[in-house]
Design a protein around this motif. Structure first.
Motif, PDB file in Angstrom:
ATOM      1  N   ASN A  93       0.807  -1.218   0.000  1.00  0.00           N
ATOM      2  CA  ASN A  93       0.000   0.000   0.000  1.00  0.00           C
ATOM      3  C   ASN A  93       0.842   1.271   0.000  1.00  0.00           C
ATOM      4  OD1 ASN A  93      -2.327  -1.538   0.054  1.00  0.00           O
ATOM      5  ND2 ASN A  93      -2.612  -1.364   2.265  1.00  0.00           N
ATOM      6  N   MET A  94       2.053   1.192   0.530  1.00  0.00           N
ATOM      7  CA  MET A  94       2.847   2.417   0.659  1.00  0.00           C
ATOM      8  C   MET A  94       3.843   2.606  -0.479  1.00  0.00           C
ATOM      9  SD  MET A  94       5.564   1.647   3.682  1.00  0.00           S
ATOM     10  CE  MET A  94       7.062   0.736   3.351  1.00  0.00           C
ATOM     11  N   LEU A  95       4.033   1.594  -1.316  1.00  0.00           N
ATOM     12  CA  LEU A  95       4.982   1.704  -2.423  1.00  0.00           C
ATOM     13  C   LEU A  95       4.270   2.113  -3.710  1.00  0.00           C
ATOM     14  CD1 LEU A  95       7.169  -1.485  -1.793  1.00  0.00           C
ATOM     15  CD2 LEU A  95       7.796   0.897  -1.339  1.00  0.00           C
ATOM     16  N   PRO A  96       4.953   2.832  -4.604  1.00  0.00           N
ATOM     17  CA  PRO A  96       4.324   3.251  -5.869  1.00  0.00           C
ATOM     18  C   PRO A  96       3.953   2.048  -6.725  1.00  0.00           C
ATOM     19  CG  PRO A  96       6.683   3.751  -5.859  1.00  0.00           C
ATOM     20  CD  PRO A  96       6.335   3.334  -4.468  1.00  0.00           C
ATOM     21  N   GLU A  97       2.667   1.936  -7.062  1.00  0.00           N
ATOM     22  CA  GLU A  97       2.169   0.745  -7.748  1.00  0.00           C
ATOM     23  C   GLU A  97       2.677   0.620  -9.177  1.00  0.00           C
ATOM     24  OE1 GLU A  97      -2.133   2.700  -9.088  1.00  0.00           O
ATOM     25  OE2 GLU A  97      -2.046   1.081  -7.631  1.00  0.00           O
ATOM     26  N   GLU A  98       3.141   1.723  -9.763  1.00  0.00           N
ATOM     27  CA  GLU A  98       3.658   1.647 -11.124  1.00  0.00           C
ATOM     28  C   GLU A  98       5.053   1.023 -11.174  1.00  0.00           C
ATOM     29  OE1 GLU A  98       4.680   5.779  -9.559  1.00  0.00           O
ATOM     30  OE2 GLU A  98       2.989   4.371  -9.485  1.00  0.00           O
ATOM     31  N   VAL A  99       5.685   0.872 -10.014  1.00  0.00           N
ATOM     32  CA  VAL A  99       7.046   0.330  -9.959  1.00  0.00           C
ATOM     33  C   VAL A  99       7.102  -1.028  -9.266  1.00  0.00           C
ATOM     34  CG1 VAL A  99       9.412   0.737  -9.152  1.00  0.00           C
ATOM     35  CG2 VAL A  99       8.015   2.658  -9.930  1.00  0.00           C
ATOM     36  N   PHE A 100       6.252  -1.234  -8.262  1.00  0.00           N
ATOM     37  CA  PHE A 100       6.320  -2.451  -7.457  1.00  0.00           C
ATOM     38  C   PHE A 100       5.108  -3.344  -7.700  1.00  0.00           C
ATOM     39  CE2 PHE A 100       9.111   0.509  -5.372  1.00  0.00           C
ATOM     40  CZ  PHE A 100      10.185  -0.281  -4.981  1.00  0.00           C
ATOM     41  N   CYS A 101       5.354  -4.643  -7.677  1.00  0.00           N
ATOM     42  CA  CYS A 101       4.294  -5.608  -7.951  1.00  0.00           C
ATOM     43  C   CYS A 101       4.433  -6.799  -7.010  1.00  0.00           C
ATOM     44  CB  CYS A 101       4.379  -6.077  -9.405  1.00  0.00           C
ATOM     45  SG  CYS A 101       3.091  -7.251  -9.884  1.00  0.00           S
ATOM     46  N   ARG A 102       3.316  -7.237  -6.476  1.00  0.00           N
ATOM     47  CA  ARG A 102       3.317  -8.444  -5.648  1.00  0.00           C
ATOM     48  C   ARG A 102       3.222  -9.654  -6.572  1.00  0.00           C
ATOM     49  NH1 ARG A 102      -0.583  -9.456  -0.369  1.00  0.00           N
ATOM     50  NH2 ARG A 102       0.520 -11.284   0.459  1.00  0.00           N
ATOM     51  N   ILE A 103       4.199 -10.548  -6.489  1.00  0.00           N
ATOM     52  CA  ILE A 103       4.220 -11.708  -7.379  1.00  0.00           C
ATOM     53  C   ILE A 103       4.036 -13.027  -6.625  1.00  0.00           C
ATOM     54  CG2 ILE A 103       5.697 -10.480  -9.008  1.00  0.00           C
ATOM     55  CD1 ILE A 103       8.002 -12.330  -8.076  1.00  0.00           C
ATOM     56  N   HIS A 104       3.908 -12.931  -5.322  1.00  0.00           N
ATOM     57  CA  HIS A 104       3.781 -14.123  -4.478  1.00  0.00           C
ATOM     58  C   HIS A 104       3.198 -13.658  -3.153  1.00  0.00           C
ATOM     59  CE1 HIS A 104       5.206 -17.411  -1.815  1.00  0.00           C
ATOM     60  NE2 HIS A 104       5.178 -18.162  -2.897  1.00  0.00           N
ATOM     61  N   LYS A 105       2.592 -14.548  -2.396  1.00  0.00           N
ATOM     62  CA  LYS A 105       2.013 -14.138  -1.116  1.00  0.00           C
ATOM     63  C   LYS A 105       3.061 -13.559  -0.175  1.00  0.00           C
ATOM     64  CE  LYS A 105       2.323 -18.676   1.164  1.00  0.00           C
ATOM     65  NZ  LYS A 105       1.561 -19.748   1.855  1.00  0.00           N
ATOM     66  N   SER A 106       4.333 -13.907  -0.401  1.00  0.00           N
ATOM     67  CA  SER A 106       5.398 -13.449   0.487  1.00  0.00           C
ATOM     68  C   SER A 106       6.380 -12.487  -0.165  1.00  0.00           C
ATOM     69  CB  SER A 106       6.183 -14.654   1.035  1.00  0.00           C
ATOM     70  OG  SER A 106       5.349 -15.522   1.756  1.00  0.00           O
ATOM     71  N   TYR A 107       6.157 -12.104  -1.438  1.00  0.00           N
ATOM     72  CA  TYR A 107       7.154 -11.282  -2.129  1.00  0.00           C
ATOM     73  C   TYR A 107       6.535 -10.140  -2.931  1.00  0.00           C
ATOM     74  CZ  TYR A 107      10.711 -14.817  -1.152  1.00  0.00           C
ATOM     75  OH  TYR A 107      11.580 -15.678  -0.525  1.00  0.00           O
ATOM     76  N   ILE A 108       7.183  -8.978  -2.826  1.00  0.00           N
ATOM     77  CA  ILE A 108       6.930  -7.825  -3.687  1.00  0.00           C
ATOM     78  C   ILE A 108       8.246  -7.506  -4.377  1.00  0.00           C
ATOM     79  CG2 ILE A 108       6.342  -5.368  -3.758  1.00  0.00           C
ATOM     80  CD1 ILE A 108       4.753  -5.823  -1.154  1.00  0.00           C
ATOM     81  N   VAL A 109       8.206  -7.265  -5.683  1.00  0.00           N
ATOM     82  CA  VAL A 109       9.447  -6.983  -6.410  1.00  0.00           C
ATOM     83  C   VAL A 109       9.376  -5.617  -7.081  1.00  0.00           C
ATOM     84  CG1 VAL A 109       9.883  -9.429  -6.855  1.00  0.00           C
ATOM     85  CG2 VAL A 109       8.666  -8.063  -8.561  1.00  0.00           C
ATOM     86  N   SER A 110      10.540  -5.032  -7.279  1.00  0.00           N
ATOM     87  CA  SER A 110      10.652  -3.822  -8.084  1.00  0.00           C
ATOM     88  C   SER A 110      10.778  -4.239  -9.542  1.00  0.00           C
ATOM     89  CB  SER A 110      11.880  -3.014  -7.662  1.00  0.00           C
ATOM     90  OG  SER A 110      12.138  -1.990  -8.601  1.00  0.00           O
ATOM     91  N   LEU A 111       9.854  -3.799 -10.369  1.00  0.00           N
ATOM     92  CA  LEU A 111       9.889  -4.164 -11.785  1.00  0.00           C
ATOM     93  C   LEU A 111      11.149  -3.635 -12.459  1.00  0.00           C
ATOM     94  CD1 LEU A 111       6.144  -3.426 -12.640  1.00  0.00           C
ATOM     95  CD2 LEU A 111       7.182  -5.651 -12.150  1.00  0.00           C
ATOM     96  N   LYS A 112      11.682  -2.541 -11.942  1.00  0.00           N
ATOM     97  CA  LYS A 112      12.884  -1.939 -12.528  1.00  0.00           C
ATOM     98  C   LYS A 112      14.124  -2.809 -12.355  1.00  0.00           C
ATOM     99  CE  LYS A 112      11.597   2.927 -11.891  1.00  0.00           C
ATOM    100  NZ  LYS A 112      11.999   4.209 -11.247  1.00  0.00           N
ATOM    101  N   HIS A 113      14.116  -3.631 -11.312  1.00  0.00           N
ATOM    102  CA  HIS A 113      15.333  -4.368 -10.972  1.00  0.00           C
ATOM    103  C   HIS A 113      15.294  -5.840 -11.373  1.00  0.00           C
ATOM    104  CE1 HIS A 113      17.121  -0.993  -8.956  1.00  0.00           C
ATOM    105  NE2 HIS A 113      16.095  -0.861  -8.136  1.00  0.00           N
ATOM    106  N   ILE A 114      14.245  -6.266 -12.057  1.00  0.00           N
ATOM    107  CA  ILE A 114      14.178  -7.659 -12.503  1.00  0.00           C
ATOM    108  C   ILE A 114      15.176  -7.881 -13.635  1.00  0.00           C
ATOM    109  CG2 ILE A 114      12.734  -9.410 -13.608  1.00  0.00           C
ATOM    110  CD1 ILE A 114      10.330  -8.196 -12.198  1.00  0.00           C
ATOM    111  N   ASP A 115      16.029  -8.872 -13.475  1.00  0.00           N
ATOM    112  CA  ASP A 115      17.024  -9.195 -14.501  1.00  0.00           C
ATOM    113  C   ASP A 115      16.520 -10.257 -15.473  1.00  0.00           C
ATOM    114  OD1 ASP A 115      19.063  -7.479 -13.400  1.00  0.00           O
ATOM    115  OD2 ASP A 115      19.320  -8.963 -11.805  1.00  0.00           O
ATOM    116  N   VAL A 116      15.826 -11.270 -14.933  1.00  0.00           N
ATOM    117  CA  VAL A 116      15.355 -12.384 -15.756  1.00  0.00           C
ATOM    118  C   VAL A 116      13.953 -12.778 -15.310  1.00  0.00           C
ATOM    119  CG1 VAL A 116      15.761 -14.776 -16.467  1.00  0.00           C
ATOM    120  CG2 VAL A 116      17.713 -13.255 -16.050  1.00  0.00           C
ATOM    121  N   ILE A 117      13.075 -13.048 -16.285  1.00  0.00           N
ATOM    122  CA  ILE A 117      11.737 -13.558 -15.990  1.00  0.00           C
ATOM    123  C   ILE A 117      11.619 -14.957 -16.573  1.00  0.00           C
ATOM    124  CG2 ILE A 117       9.258 -13.254 -16.311  1.00  0.00           C
ATOM    125  CD1 ILE A 117       9.750 -10.268 -16.646  1.00  0.00           C
TER     126      ILE A 117
END
Length: 236
Positions: A183-207
């Motif tokens: 709720n406190m992070l900018p939604e255009e940059v951060f995404c919840r991808i698992h019940k236990s993890y939120i990632v920065s889309l900017k810093h993903i190296d490999v999908i």
């Protein structure tokens, strides 16, 4: 701290009322034999702490707990020790095995008070991006408060009542839920991808199909979050 007790046994409720009455910082707002009535009170009045029996007819304490999107602090009470592991998996504060003495009750309550105060302090220091410092949040960890640029956050891992922020040069552990972080992070940059993890889309190296890699760290993609993550990546 406001609290309520939910237990189908009148004697158990009387004991909880007696014990809570001995602790000055506890304010018992209600006793409920019916878990449905207790659940309604939780949703409407949002107590800080629940004393929750596990074995109840119609709706068990564990089932009730699973229905709450943002549960308050919970201390489970039961006569059956085999439920302890399940209770801790649901991130409860403590587990009281009936019959319990006041000393053991007090120990559980003090643990809840410590978590409650830490959570209040953390929220007080949190600063949403755009309000005072653009793209900056404040994190309380122990006796220190960190001023963190959101661009430096690689990913966040939830661990029960705590979360760990992984940055370029360090990690910070603080008390809050994974949903509060989202709720406190900018939604255009951060995404919840698992019940236990939120990632920065900017810093993903490999999908990959079932995971992403960030700085050689493997982070799983949960089935529930896969579609939303795919949309977020396409927007990027």
């Amino acid at each position: 701290m406001t609290c309520i007790a939910i237990d189908d046994e009148p004697k158990a409720l009387d004991i909880l009322e007696l014990f809570t009455g001995k602790i000055s910082f506890l304010d018992l707002r209600g006793k409920f034999r019916d878990p449905i009535q207790g659940m309604d009170f939780i949703v409407k009045d949002k107590p800080d702490l629940i004393f929750l029996d596990i074995n109840m007819p119609e709706l068990s304490g564990l089932q009730l707990l699973k229905t709450l999107a943002n549960p308050p602090l919970v201390i489970l009470t039961t006569a059956y020790s085999e439920h302890a592991l399940t209770g801790y998996e649901l991130n409860v504060v403590d587990y009281l095995l009936k019959p319990f003495e006041f000393e053991r009750f007090l120990k559980a309550v003090m643990k809840a008070k410590e978590l409650f105060e830490l959570k209040k302090e953390t929220r007080r220091h949190l600063q949403k991006p755009g309000r005072r410092y653009e793209n900056v949040i404040l994190l309380k960890s122990g006796a220190r408060t960190y001023r963190i640029k959101t661009d430096s956050i690689l990913y966040v891992e939830g661990m029960g009542n705590y979360v760990t922020f992984y940055l370029h040069d360090k990690k910070i552990v603080t008390y809050m839920s994974i949903q509060e972080v989202l709720n406190m992070l900018p939604e255009e940059v951060f995404c919840r991808i698992h019940k236990s993890y939120i990632v920065s889309l900017k810093h993903i190296d490999v999908i990959e199909k079932h995971r992403v890699l960030i700085k050689n760290n493997s982070i799983p993609i949960g089935q529930t979050y896969r579609e939303n993550f795919s949309k977020a990546v396409r927007v990027q």
